[in-house]
Design an enzyme around this catalytic site. Structure first.
Site, PDB file in Angstrom:
ATOM      1  N   TYR A 194       0.870  -1.154   0.058  1.00 52.47           N
ATOM      2  CA  TYR A 194      -0.125  -0.026   0.064  1.00 52.47           C
ATOM      3  C   TYR A 194       0.969   1.385  -0.073  1.00 52.47           C
ATOM      4  O   TYR A 194       0.790   2.125  -0.771  1.00 52.47           O
ATOM      5  CB  TYR A 194      -1.069  -0.006   1.282  1.00 52.47           C
ATOM      6  CG  TYR A 194      -1.831   1.111   1.385  1.00 52.47           C
ATOM      7  CD1 TYR A 194      -2.937   1.187   0.671  1.00 52.47           C
ATOM      8  CD2 TYR A 194      -1.458   2.389   2.132  1.00 52.47           C
ATOM      9  CE1 TYR A 194      -3.951   2.315   0.615  1.00 52.47           C
ATOM     10  CE2 TYR A 194      -2.564   3.384   2.156  1.00 52.47           C
ATOM     11  CZ  TYR A 194      -3.418   3.365   1.440  1.00 52.47           C
ATOM     12  OH  TYR A 194      -4.645   4.455   1.648  1.00 52.47           O
ATOM     13  N   LYS A 236       1.527   4.219  -2.886  1.00 55.37           N
ATOM     14  CA  LYS A 236       1.178   5.639  -2.651  1.00 55.37           C
ATOM     15  C   LYS A 236       2.530   6.445  -2.830  1.00 55.37           C
ATOM     16  O   LYS A 236       2.443   7.514  -3.511  1.00 55.37           O
ATOM     17  CB  LYS A 236       0.899   5.901  -1.254  1.00 55.37           C
ATOM     18  CG  LYS A 236      -0.534   5.517  -0.814  1.00 55.37           C
ATOM     19  CD  LYS A 236      -1.586   6.226  -1.674  1.00 55.37           C
ATOM     20  CE  LYS A 236      -3.006   5.642  -1.130  1.00 55.37           C
ATOM     21  NZ  LYS A 236      -4.191   6.515  -1.909  1.00 55.37           N
TER      22      LYS A 236
END
Length: 271
Positions: free
Chosen positions: A124, A128
């Site tokens: 994750y 980002k």
């Protein structure tokens, strides 16, 4: 301060919906345009909603605004696959930012996440971090990246992982002080407020990154008083203090004497 216009992408999510209401109720914004995949339940005279598919966004869909607020984001579970997740969290924001640059929008404020790093061991955070790197490479006139910790608020959808995180942080939150303060969760309405503050009063550097601890305390500055030399209870002049009995009587010697005027006139005629 001049009246502003805002473009919000992702206005139906937890942060985006709070931001839409905040800017519509704000004195600083005269118009708020939202691009979303579905219509909004919220309505306001300032609000314009464009229902669009993000796969089909074109240049004329992104009109000029003072700020672009990008609140897009999903989870891998909801997206179904990593490819679909990266489409929402990387491809869409990048495409929208590039269209915003072409339309002349000078400032893009985009949500990523705490710990964003393309070399992170966590998938994750790598995604980002990839988004941030690509956004910086676009060389926008001004880019503000906000990295919130766990978001708190009433979601339309139930996310078990985030709920478990909320329960855990509710127990350990009092212990998150000093260096651990950055891990404190942030309310969605506070993040929306922080994004507004960044738009109006934020850092002027081409690229600015705001970590969660800073986002948690950002507030609108107090309005300046019109006359700072006076207290709230003071007045420029208190007419009640001027009472009839306080008027100073005229000195009797100064009162006009008509007899002296007659005497002066006689002397003048005799000359």
């Amino acid at each position: 301060m001049k009246m502003r216009s805002a473009l919000i992408v992702g206005g139906t999510g937890l942060v985006g919906s709070n931001l839409v209401k905040l800017l519509c109720d704000s004195e600083e914004y005269i118009s708020v345009t939202v691009i979303a995949r579905r219509s909004l339940a919220f309505a306001h005279p300032k609000l314009i909603v464009k229902v669009r598919s993000f796969d089909e966004l074109e240049e004329n869909d992104i009109e000029f605004a003072d700020e672009l607020f990008c609140c897009l984001g999903t989870t891998q579970k909801k997206a179904g696959t990593r490819e679909a997740f990266e489409k929402v969290d990387v491809e869409y924001p990048l495409h929208i930012a590039s269209l915003a640059k072409k339309s002349g929008i000078m400032h893009a404020i985009i949500i990523t996440a705490m710990g964003s790093n393309e070399k992170s061991p966590f998938y994750y955070n790598r995604v980002k971090g990839k988004l941030e790197k690509e956004l910086i490479a676009l060389e926008l006139s001004q880019l503000s990246i906000v990295r919130p910790s766990l978001l708190l608020g009433d979601r339309q959808e139930f996310r078990l992982g985030e709920k478990m995180g909320e329960w855990a942080l509710a127990i350990f939150n009092p212990l998150l002080v000093g260096p651990l303060n950055k891990y404190r969760p942030i309310e969605a309405d506070q993040l929306a407020l922080a994004m507004k503050v960044i738009a109006l009063f934020g850092k002027k550097s081409p690229v600015a990154i705001y970590e969660s601890a800073e986002l948690n305390w950002l507030k609108m500055p107090e309005p300046k008083k019109e006359n700072p030399l006076l207290s709230e209870d003071e007045e420029l002049f208190n007419w009640d203090k001027l009472k009839p009995e306080e008027l100073i009587p005229l000195d009797e010697e100064v009162v006009f004497n008509k007899e002296k005027l007659k005497s002066f006139s006689v002397n003048q005629e005799s000359k």
